[in-house]
Write an enzyme that holds these catalytic residues in place. Structure first.
Site, short mmCIF file in Angstrom:
data_model
loop_
_atom_site.label_atom_id
_atom_site.label_comp_id
_atom_site.label_asym_id
_atom_site.label_seq_id
_atom_site.Cartn_x
_atom_site.Cartn_y
_atom_site.Cartn_z
N GLU A 78 0.57 -20.98 -11.03
CA GLU A 78 1.95 -21.10 -10.54
C GLU A 78 2.58 -19.72 -10.32
OE1 GLU A 78 3.07 -23.85 -9.57
OE2 GLU A 78 1.68 -25.26 -10.51
N CYS A 141 6.59 -29.21 -17.22
CA CYS A 141 5.81 -27.98 -17.07
C CYS A 141 6.66 -26.85 -16.49
CB CYS A 141 4.59 -28.22 -16.19
SG CYS A 141 3.34 -29.21 -17.03
N HIS A 165 -1.84 -24.93 -13.84
CA HIS A 165 -2.01 -26.38 -13.80
C HIS A 165 -3.49 -26.73 -13.58
CE1 HIS A 165 2.35 -27.69 -13.11
NE2 HIS A 165 1.89 -28.54 -14.00
N1 PCA Z 1 2.04 -31.84 -16.96
C1 PCA Z 1 3.43 -32.17 -16.71
C2 PCA Z 1 4.11 -32.04 -18.04
C3 PCA Z 1 3.03 -31.99 -19.06
C4 PCA Z 1 1.78 -31.78 -18.29
O1 PCA Z 1 0.67 -31.58 -18.78
C5 PCA Z 1 4.05 -31.35 -15.60
O2 PCA Z 1 3.32 -30.91 -14.69
O3 PCA Z 1 5.27 -31.16 -15.57
#
Ligand code: PCA
Length: 204
Positions: A78, A141, A165
């Site tokens: 990100e 997240c 992610h």
């Molecule tokens: N993914 C979610 C919240 C917790 C996770 O593992 C997200 O992308 O916001």
């Protein structure tokens, strides 16, 4: 050097969260650096309470937050966190914020301070599909990434921080036609993220 790396508990009806499954398999140290591993709750209030305390107490040099982005086919690093909590899906304590700031009166956004492009290059060099992502969403997240970067900025710390992610693991994709990645590959990816962050490199 001290590295704090976090994964999340399961959410959205899943039995596991590949981010924590992979983080928990990492060694306790690498290249002479200590790795602190923590599992975060999938709650807006939880991350805003737990992360600032963890960062101020542990004073890590690097903070790597990780989470599941079910449906994405690759590892995504990100670039930016925004000061918004906006969700249709309740978090794990039933909170459904709409257009609320993560922190009232705080900046609109923070860029990741990890070497985003260097990490993506290193992952792809290891034959792991990876890309830069320009949105961490507006769920927990993004709130976690924003909280970490805001905490570091307010405290005037030198700590570098960012978010990675990961796709569903193969186990999770057995009952749905969604892209998935082997957990072993996600573990290897996190090792590469840690090593590349320790080496530094150009920013985003
Ligand atoms: N993914 C979610 C919240 C917790 C996770 O593992 C997200 O992308 O916001």
């Amino acid at each position: 050097m001290k590295v704090l790396i976090t994964g999340f508990e399961p959410f959205g009806g899943e039995a596991l969260n590949p981010s924590w499954e992979a983080v928990s398999r990492l060694p306790d140290w690498t290249s002479g650096s200590t790795i602190i591993k923590r599992r975060l709750p999938v709650t807006f209030n939880g991350v805003r309470k737990v992360l600032p305390k963890l960062i101020v107490e542990e004073k890590p040099d690097i903070v790597i937050l990780t989470g599941q982005a079910g449906g994405r086919p690759n590892i995504t690093v990100e670039r930016v966190a925004i000061n918004i909590m906006d969700s249709k899906m309740p978090d794990n304590e039933g909170f459904v914020p709409e257009d609320e700031p993560v922190f009232e009166g705080a900046p609109a956004a923070y860029f990741s301070t990890l070497p985003v492009k260097a990490i993506v290059r290193a992952l792809r060099g290891a034959k792991i599909p990876a890309a830069v992502s320009n949105t961490a969403g507006t769920y927990v997240c993004n709130a976690a990434m924003y909280t970490a970067l805001h905490t570091i900025a307010v405290a005037g710390m030198e700590t570098k921080a960012g978010f990675v992610h990961v796709p569903f693991s193969h186990e999770q994709a057995l009952d749905k036609p969604r892209p998935s990645m082997a957990l072993d590959t996600i573990v290897r990816a996190f090792e590469i993220v840690v090593e590349t962050s320790l080496r530094g490199g150009e920013g985003f």
